[in-house]
Design a protein around this motif. Sequence first.
Motif, PDB file in Angstrom:
ATOM      1  N   LYS A  23       1.398   4.167  -2.926  1.00 19.61           N
ATOM      2  CA  LYS A  23       1.241   5.588  -2.635  1.00 19.61           C
ATOM      3  C   LYS A  23       2.448   6.375  -3.145  1.00 19.61           C
ATOM      4  O   LYS A  23       2.304   7.465  -3.712  1.00 19.61           O
ATOM      5  CB  LYS A  23       1.089   5.759  -1.132  1.00 19.61           C
ATOM      6  CG  LYS A  23       1.077   7.195  -0.688  1.00 19.61           C
ATOM      7  CD  LYS A  23       1.716   7.337   0.671  1.00 19.61           C
ATOM      8  CE  LYS A  23       2.698   8.444   0.680  1.00 19.61           C
ATOM      9  NZ  LYS A  23       3.718   8.367   1.663  1.00 19.61           N
ATOM     10  N   LYS A  37       9.592  15.985   2.579  1.00 24.88           N
ATOM     11  CA  LYS A  37       8.248  16.460   2.266  1.00 24.88           C
ATOM     12  C   LYS A  37       7.237  15.940   3.298  1.00 24.88           C
ATOM     13  O   LYS A  37       6.363  16.669   3.739  1.00 24.88           O
ATOM     14  CB  LYS A  37       7.867  15.974   0.868  1.00 24.88           C
ATOM     15  CG  LYS A  37       6.679  16.705   0.277  1.00 24.88           C
ATOM     16  CD  LYS A  37       6.518  16.295  -1.169  1.00 24.88           C
ATOM     17  CE  LYS A  37       5.168  16.698  -1.721  1.00 24.88           C
ATOM     18  NZ  LYS A  37       4.945  16.118  -3.053  1.00 24.88           N
ATOM     19  N   GLU A  38       7.385  14.678   3.672  1.00 25.83           N
ATOM     20  CA  GLU A  38       6.470  14.103   4.667  1.00 25.83           C
ATOM     21  C   GLU A  38       6.595  14.843   5.994  1.00 25.83           C
ATOM     22  O   GLU A  38       5.622  15.060   6.694  1.00 25.83           O
ATOM     23  CB  GLU A  38       6.781  12.617   4.896  1.00 25.83           C
ATOM     24  CG  GLU A  38       6.686  11.770   3.653  1.00 25.83           C
ATOM     25  CD  GLU A  38       5.396  10.974   3.577  1.00 25.83           C
ATOM     26  OE1 GLU A  38       4.517  11.191   4.427  1.00 25.83           O
ATOM     27  OE2 GLU A  38       5.282  10.139   2.666  1.00 25.83           O
ATOM     28  N   THR A  85       2.745  14.778   7.556  1.00 25.86           N
ATOM     29  CA  THR A  85       2.236  13.419   7.400  1.00 25.86           C
ATOM     30  C   THR A  85       3.153  12.398   8.065  1.00 25.86           C
ATOM     31  O   THR A  85       2.723  11.309   8.411  1.00 25.86           O
ATOM     32  CB  THR A  85       2.081  13.058   5.916  1.00 25.86           C
ATOM     33  OG1 THR A  85       3.201  13.572   5.209  1.00 25.86           O
ATOM     34  CG2 THR A  85       0.821  13.652   5.351  1.00 25.86           C
ATOM     35  N   ALA A 114       0.843  -1.194   0.000  1.00 25.50           N
ATOM     36  CA  ALA A 114       0.000   0.000   0.000  1.00 25.50           C
ATOM     37  C   ALA A 114       0.878   1.245   0.000  1.00 25.50           C
ATOM     38  O   ALA A 114       0.608   2.236  -0.687  1.00 25.50           O
ATOM     39  CB  ALA A 114      -0.915  -0.007   1.218  1.00 25.50           C
ATOM     40  N   PHE A 115       1.968   1.159   0.764  1.00 27.23           N
ATOM     41  CA  PHE A 115       2.867   2.304   0.874  1.00 27.23           C
ATOM     42  C   PHE A 115       3.603   2.557  -0.437  1.00 27.23           C
ATOM     43  O   PHE A 115       3.698   3.696  -0.911  1.00 27.23           O
ATOM     44  CB  PHE A 115       3.863   2.076   2.016  1.00 27.23           C
ATOM     45  CG  PHE A 115       4.372   3.359   2.599  1.00 27.23           C
ATOM     46  CD1 PHE A 115       5.206   4.185   1.876  1.00 27.23           C
ATOM     47  CD2 PHE A 115       4.000   3.750   3.880  1.00 27.23           C
ATOM     48  CE1 PHE A 115       5.668   5.367   2.407  1.00 27.23           C
ATOM     49  CE2 PHE A 115       4.452   4.930   4.414  1.00 27.23           C
ATOM     50  CZ  PHE A 115       5.293   5.746   3.681  1.00 27.23           C
ATOM     51  N   ARG A 168       2.004  11.687 -10.144  1.00 25.83           N
ATOM     52  CA  ARG A 168       1.156  12.879 -10.115  1.00 25.83           C
ATOM     53  C   ARG A 168       1.970  14.132 -10.422  1.00 25.83           C
ATOM     54  O   ARG A 168       1.451  15.117 -10.913  1.00 25.83           O
ATOM     55  CB  ARG A 168       0.528  13.045  -8.716  1.00 25.83           C
ATOM     56  CG  ARG A 168      -0.507  12.043  -8.372  1.00 25.83           C
ATOM     57  CD  ARG A 168      -1.834  12.329  -9.078  1.00 25.83           C
ATOM     58  NE  ARG A 168      -2.555  11.115  -9.353  1.00 25.83           N
ATOM     59  CZ  ARG A 168      -3.231  10.439  -8.448  1.00 25.83           C
ATOM     60  NH1 ARG A 168      -3.296  10.872  -7.216  1.00 25.83           N
ATOM     61  NH2 ARG A 168      -3.834   9.319  -8.763  1.00 25.83           N
ATOM     62  N   TYR A 174       2.115   6.906  -6.748  1.00 23.80           N
ATOM     63  CA  TYR A 174       1.166   7.984  -7.030  1.00 23.80           C
ATOM     64  C   TYR A 174       1.876   9.328  -6.965  1.00 23.80           C
ATOM     65  O   TYR A 174       1.725  10.175  -7.825  1.00 23.80           O
ATOM     66  CB  TYR A 174       0.025   7.991  -6.011  1.00 23.80           C
ATOM     67  CG  TYR A 174      -1.036   6.936  -6.224  1.00 23.80           C
ATOM     68  CD1 TYR A 174      -1.523   6.653  -7.491  1.00 23.80           C
ATOM     69  CD2 TYR A 174      -1.564   6.236  -5.139  1.00 23.80           C
ATOM     70  CE1 TYR A 174      -2.508   5.691  -7.680  1.00 23.80           C
ATOM     71  CE2 TYR A 174      -2.549   5.274  -5.314  1.00 23.80           C
ATOM     72  CZ  TYR A 174      -3.019   5.007  -6.584  1.00 23.80           C
ATOM     73  OH  TYR A 174      -3.981   4.066  -6.756  1.00 23.80           O
ATOM     74  N   HIS A 175       2.660   9.512  -5.878  1.00 21.27           N
ATOM     75  CA  HIS A 175       3.377  10.778  -5.721  1.00 21.27           C
ATOM     76  C   HIS A 175       4.229  11.075  -6.944  1.00 21.27           C
ATOM     77  O   HIS A 175       4.235  12.173  -7.463  1.00 21.27           O
ATOM     78  CB  HIS A 175       4.312  10.718  -4.499  1.00 21.27           C
ATOM     79  CG  HIS A 175       3.599  10.827  -3.195  1.00 21.27           C
ATOM     80  ND1 HIS A 175       2.555  11.668  -2.985  1.00 21.27           N
ATOM     81  CD2 HIS A 175       3.796  10.197  -2.015  1.00 21.27           C
ATOM     82  CE1 HIS A 175       2.130  11.555  -1.741  1.00 21.27           C
ATOM     83  NE2 HIS A 175       2.866  10.656  -1.128  1.00 21.27           N
TER      84      HIS A 175
END
Lengths: 368, 247
Positions: free
Chosen positions: A10, A197-198, A203, A6-7, A17, A13-14
């Motif tokens: 993600k 960034k996190e 986050t 799942a990670f 995008r 996606y980053h």
Amino acid sequence: MKQFLAFVKKEFYHVFRDRKTLLMLFGLPVVQIVLFGFALTNEIKNTKIVVADYAKDAASQQIITKIEASTYFEVEKSILDHQQLEAAFKEGKVKLAVVFPANFNNDLQHLNKAQIQIIADASDPNTANTLTNFVTAIVLDYQKTLMANNAVPYQVAPEVRMLYNPELKGAHNFVPGVMALVLMLVCVMMTSVSIVKEKEKGTMEVLLVSPFKPILVILSKAVPYLIISLINVTIILLLSVYLLDLPINGSVFLLFAESTLLIITALSLGLLISTSTDSQQTAMLLSMMGMLLPTMLFAGFMFPIENMPLPLRIISNIVPAKWYYIIVKSIMIKGLGFSAIWKETLILFGMTVFLLVVSLRKFKTRLE
Amino acid sequence: MDAPVIKTEKLSKRFGDFVAVNEISFEVAAGEIFGFLGANGAGKTTAMRMLCGLSIPTSGAASIAGFDVYKQTEKIKRNIGYMSQKFSLYEDLTVLENINFFGGIYGLTNSQLREKSEQLVTKLGLQKESKKLVGELPLGWKQKLAFSVAILHEPKIVFLDEPTGGVDPVTRRQFWDLIYDASDKGITIFVTTHYMDEAEYCNRVSMMVDGSIKVLDSPANLKKQFSANSMDEVFYELARGAKRSDN
């Protein structure tokens, strides 16, 4: 495992995008290869030159033939007019002219001493330098053959050494250099920025409160960049084989294995940078100054390390890209196997382990 | 009252000579909405980090959902939700992707995820926006979404660190409706805030000054005790004596 996937999803996606970054990630190697391969090449091939042969004797003809025979030069035309010569240079088509004075052979035979004038377009001083060196080398070579046939010593010309490029072959060396540069850029900068960034967005806190292990955060961030980097290596190799006609002489598998090693080195460096800052900008600057510059300067593909002063030569040893550059050059160009590069591999491996341990430890203490 | 889900006894955290949290002892019951108040620098965040298992206490004891904060931080993490003062979703992911990601790292199965995300999207009225990037949503919606994601895995306790910073009173009210909803389902709410009207919504509030808990009671009792008209006055009365501040 499901959490891990799942990670990783993600993270992808980053990456996808962010179109601009994505373009940079994949555009960079292509642009670099094309730029270095065609625009910035410092290898000289088929340079147009003019010959002004006022002598028209055996010796001058022999030298002209020798020049023509080399792959570096192409004799555009022969002229016997000084003004035409100047015009040719002004047009910019001609980079070099070789002028034989009248009585060239005569002088050589009787005075043991003759002169040749080499005129170069020095608007690009580097090319001019290289070109004159090439011609001088050819003339010297001719002189040598003369010496061999005669007991009489002929004129000794000025000594010329090809300081920066003894093999007179430069273009191929940049491919391994570009590989090192792209890998360092993608991995160091992207990992450090994406971890920071996190933190910047807050986050990271949420992730740390979750049961997801911090070490897995790092690992899943590394996966996309590892894959992207391997794709980049493939692109570069394909371009160099099919676009630049540079074959891979050694084992492709070994090449990828060594590249993976450098990628891990770069990822740990990125991690290290991310632990020492909380802002994306600082992370980016640190990666640029701390990684890109040393890689460009000290890897050895832009500025030969042998010609650097001793302190710089010593510094160059701590730049991982230097060792990777040597390794890739040996595999790709010289076609050597692992037995020839185990020492460099060991050094790179040592660096990787060291960086990984230091950065993981720092990452852990930062959390507490 | 059920057995307490949060229980601390003389819990302290020191950084060198500095005592950030000084022997705090309190209990929070299951399903309770507990307001954790205090001025900036009073030690709220440090205390909360210890309760979340992010920071090991220097001394004292605490158990969260029955697990020890020293030894069972992993189990604590499985049983709590967390929402920080910074907006804590990924803006470049869509609503659904965010739900799937956070559900995913808490180990929800695919069918659970499908069911939950549908429920959640319907409840928040985000059906049309479910495939939009979170960054395009208004702040109020983002925060409601963040809260819903924080309790997606049905934690026993959810920690909210100034969750309503920067939103208008109407949205804040809607946000609190969500909080009551969760509390009705038996989730314990542990919330820090600077809005004193929000303090009134809590079942009980504690007020931290200089690392210690000065008072702990229901808002009504506190107002009586300080003969104040609002929680605002109670707060000023207590915070005035503080020696520590942000700067």
